[in-house]
Design an enzyme around this catalytic site. Structure first.
Site, mmCIF file in Angstrom:
data_model
loop_
_atom_site.group_PDB
_atom_site.id
_atom_site.type_symbol
_atom_site.label_atom_id
_atom_site.label_comp_id
_atom_site.label_asym_id
_atom_site.label_seq_id
_atom_site.Cartn_x
_atom_site.Cartn_y
_atom_site.Cartn_z
ATOM 1 N N GLY A 50 -39.675 55.924 55.969
ATOM 2 C CA GLY A 50 -38.659 55.286 54.577
ATOM 3 C C GLY A 50 -38.880 56.392 54.272
ATOM 4 O O GLY A 50 -38.083 57.747 54.463
ATOM 5 N N GLU A 51 -39.498 56.915 52.807
ATOM 6 C CA GLU A 51 -39.822 57.665 52.229
ATOM 7 C C GLU A 51 -41.063 57.969 52.003
ATOM 8 O O GLU A 51 -42.020 57.977 50.916
ATOM 9 C CB GLU A 51 -39.266 57.561 50.754
ATOM 10 C CG GLU A 51 -37.796 57.714 50.635
ATOM 11 C CD GLU A 51 -37.996 59.150 50.973
ATOM 12 O OE1 GLU A 51 -35.748 59.097 51.557
ATOM 13 O OE2 GLU A 51 -37.872 59.671 50.813
ATOM 14 N N SER A 52 -41.344 59.588 52.448
ATOM 15 C CA SER A 52 -43.008 59.784 52.326
ATOM 16 C C SER A 52 -43.675 60.237 50.640
ATOM 17 O O SER A 52 -44.394 59.972 50.315
ATOM 18 C CB SER A 52 -43.260 60.933 53.259
ATOM 19 O OG SER A 52 -42.372 62.492 52.736
ATOM 20 N N CYS A 82 -40.806 58.982 61.896
ATOM 21 C CA CYS A 82 -40.411 59.987 60.514
ATOM 22 C C CYS A 82 -40.998 59.645 59.267
ATOM 23 O O CYS A 82 -42.288 60.914 58.663
ATOM 24 C CB CYS A 82 -39.007 59.117 59.971
ATOM 25 S SG CYS A 82 -37.728 60.046 59.428
ATOM 26 N N ARG A 108 -39.018 68.186 55.483
ATOM 27 C CA ARG A 108 -38.120 66.999 54.842
ATOM 28 C C ARG A 108 -36.435 67.200 54.874
ATOM 29 O O ARG A 108 -36.297 68.514 54.766
ATOM 30 C CB ARG A 108 -39.005 66.488 53.596
ATOM 31 C CG ARG A 108 -40.099 66.088 53.927
ATOM 32 C CD ARG A 108 -40.545 66.033 52.322
ATOM 33 N NE ARG A 108 -39.791 64.434 51.773
ATOM 34 C CZ ARG A 108 -39.927 64.213 50.706
ATOM 35 N NH1 ARG A 108 -40.080 64.780 49.937
ATOM 36 N NH2 ARG A 108 -39.139 63.161 50.408
ATOM 37 N N ILE A 139 -32.344 59.542 60.660
ATOM 38 C CA ILE A 139 -32.078 58.842 59.075
ATOM 39 C C ILE A 139 -33.082 59.696 58.042
ATOM 40 O O ILE A 139 -33.340 59.723 58.108
ATOM 41 C CB ILE A 139 -32.385 57.586 59.078
ATOM 42 C CG1 ILE A 139 -32.098 56.315 59.740
ATOM 43 C CG2 ILE A 139 -31.807 57.180 56.860
ATOM 44 C CD1 ILE A 139 -32.218 55.169 59.517
ATOM 45 N N ARG A 140 -32.159 60.982 57.594
ATOM 46 C CA ARG A 140 -32.731 61.541 56.779
ATOM 47 C C ARG A 140 -33.748 62.180 57.193
ATOM 48 O O ARG A 140 -34.553 62.519 56.758
ATOM 49 C CB ARG A 140 -33.052 60.690 55.518
ATOM 50 C CG ARG A 140 -31.309 60.718 54.478
ATOM 51 C CD ARG A 140 -31.863 59.990 52.889
ATOM 52 N NE ARG A 140 -32.003 60.875 52.804
ATOM 53 C CZ ARG A 140 -33.251 61.405 51.138
ATOM 54 N NH1 ARG A 140 -33.935 60.586 51.167
ATOM 55 N NH2 ARG A 140 -33.532 62.410 50.119
ATOM 56 N N HIS A 175 -36.041 56.514 64.267
ATOM 57 C CA HIS A 175 -36.407 55.994 64.228
ATOM 58 C C HIS A 175 -36.787 54.815 65.621
ATOM 59 O O HIS A 175 -35.514 53.968 65.748
ATOM 60 C CB HIS A 175 -35.376 55.223 62.969
ATOM 61 C CG HIS A 175 -36.038 54.786 61.541
ATOM 62 N ND1 HIS A 175 -36.598 54.586 61.083
ATOM 63 C CD2 HIS A 175 -35.714 56.239 60.623
ATOM 64 C CE1 HIS A 175 -36.287 54.771 59.721
ATOM 65 N NE2 HIS A 175 -36.137 56.269 59.684
ATOM 66 N N GLU A 177 -37.398 52.268 65.878
ATOM 67 C CA GLU A 177 -37.937 50.537 65.968
ATOM 68 C C GLU A 177 -36.224 50.118 65.233
ATOM 69 O O GLU A 177 -36.564 49.177 65.332
ATOM 70 C CB GLU A 177 -38.854 50.798 65.151
ATOM 71 C CG GLU A 177 -38.268 51.015 63.578
ATOM 72 C CD GLU A 177 -38.154 51.960 63.183
ATOM 73 O OE1 GLU A 177 -38.745 53.255 63.951
ATOM 74 O OE2 GLU A 177 -37.952 52.721 61.396
HETATM 75 N N1 GLN Z 1 -36.430 61.838 53.959
HETATM 76 C C1 GLN Z 1 -37.906 61.207 53.822
HETATM 77 C C2 GLN Z 1 -39.135 61.695 54.104
HETATM 78 O O1 GLN Z 1 -38.676 62.918 53.481
HETATM 79 C C3 GLN Z 1 -37.962 60.656 55.407
HETATM 80 C C4 GLN Z 1 -36.611 59.470 55.996
HETATM 81 C C5 GLN Z 1 -37.312 58.354 56.732
HETATM 82 O O2 GLN Z 1 -38.931 58.130 57.229
HETATM 83 N N2 GLN Z 1 -35.929 58.241 57.914
HETATM 84 O O3 GLN Z 1 -40.162 61.218 53.673
#
Ligand code: GLN
Length: 196
Positions: A50-52, A82, A108, A139-140, A175, A177
């Site tokens: 997700g987004e940390s 991630c 990141r 993903i990112r 990911h 999952e």
């Molecule tokens: N870009 C997200 C972060 O810095 C990590 C990306 C992800 O969990 N798919 O938290």
């Protein structure tokens, strides 16, 4: 084994439902974790992607991150993916708070913006005996820029370590999952047992 206990999935933000779905497919129940109280009842924990930074903002006011750190130090097995790995690292670039319970440094968004997110072939260490998913969904994604001596690398994307294990922690920068198969989750249930 982990699989016979209660699996908690941090469910504040991000791809938590997809992890719960994989466990459901494997016939293993999981519970969503949003508070320190809910954390007390689990035998293993999943920290999803997700987004940390967003997760940190949601955890900080209730002291949830520190509580997770204490539980991991006390032996709670963790599957981190991630953003979840970013929460566990020692040094995060650009700097943000992290638990330092997994001896890696991490950068990141290291492969660029969302448009550069991709599905990449993975090379597995033979020590990984999960049903091998040959591709990883990035993903990112963050990049592990340092892997400590006590941390075992289980898979690479080209030269980059992307799946690592250290005592009770299994950490993937991709990911699993969202990919096909449930090999990583099965590996976690089978091998990541530690007394809690
Ligand atoms: N870009 C997200 C972060 O810095 C990590 C990306 C992800 O969990 N798919 O938290």
């Amino acid at each position: 084994m982990v699989g016979s206990g209660v699996i908690g999935v941090l469910a504040l933000q991000g791809a938590f439902e997809a992890h719960r779905e994989v466990f459901r497919r494997l016939g293993v129940a999981s519970v969503p974790i949003r508070t320190p109280q809910e954390l007390e009842a689990v035998d293993a924990l999943v920290l999803p992607g997700g987004e940390s930074s967003a997760m940190l903002r949601l955890m900080e006011p209730q002291g949830l991150l520190d509580r997770i750190g204490k539980k991991i130090q006390g032996g709670l097995p963790v599957l981190a993916t991630c953003a979840g790995v970013i929460l566990l690292a020692v040094e995060v670039t650009p700097h943000q708070k992290s638990l330092g319970v997994l001896d890696v440094d991490i950068q990141r968004n290291a492969y660029g913006r969302q448009v550069f997110s991709s599905i990449e072939p993975l090379i597995f260490n033979p020590a990984f005996d999960g049903t091998v998913t040959t591709k990883g969904v990035f993903i990112r994604a963050p990049r592990l820029t340092r892997v400590g001596e006590g941390v075992e690398i289980l898979a690479w994307r080209k030269e980059d370590p992307v799946l690592v294990r250290a005592s009770g922690i299994l950490a993937a920068t991709f990911h699993p999952e969202l990919g096909q198969g449930s090999g990583l989750h099965e590996f976690f249930l089978k091998h990541m047992d530690r007394p809690v």
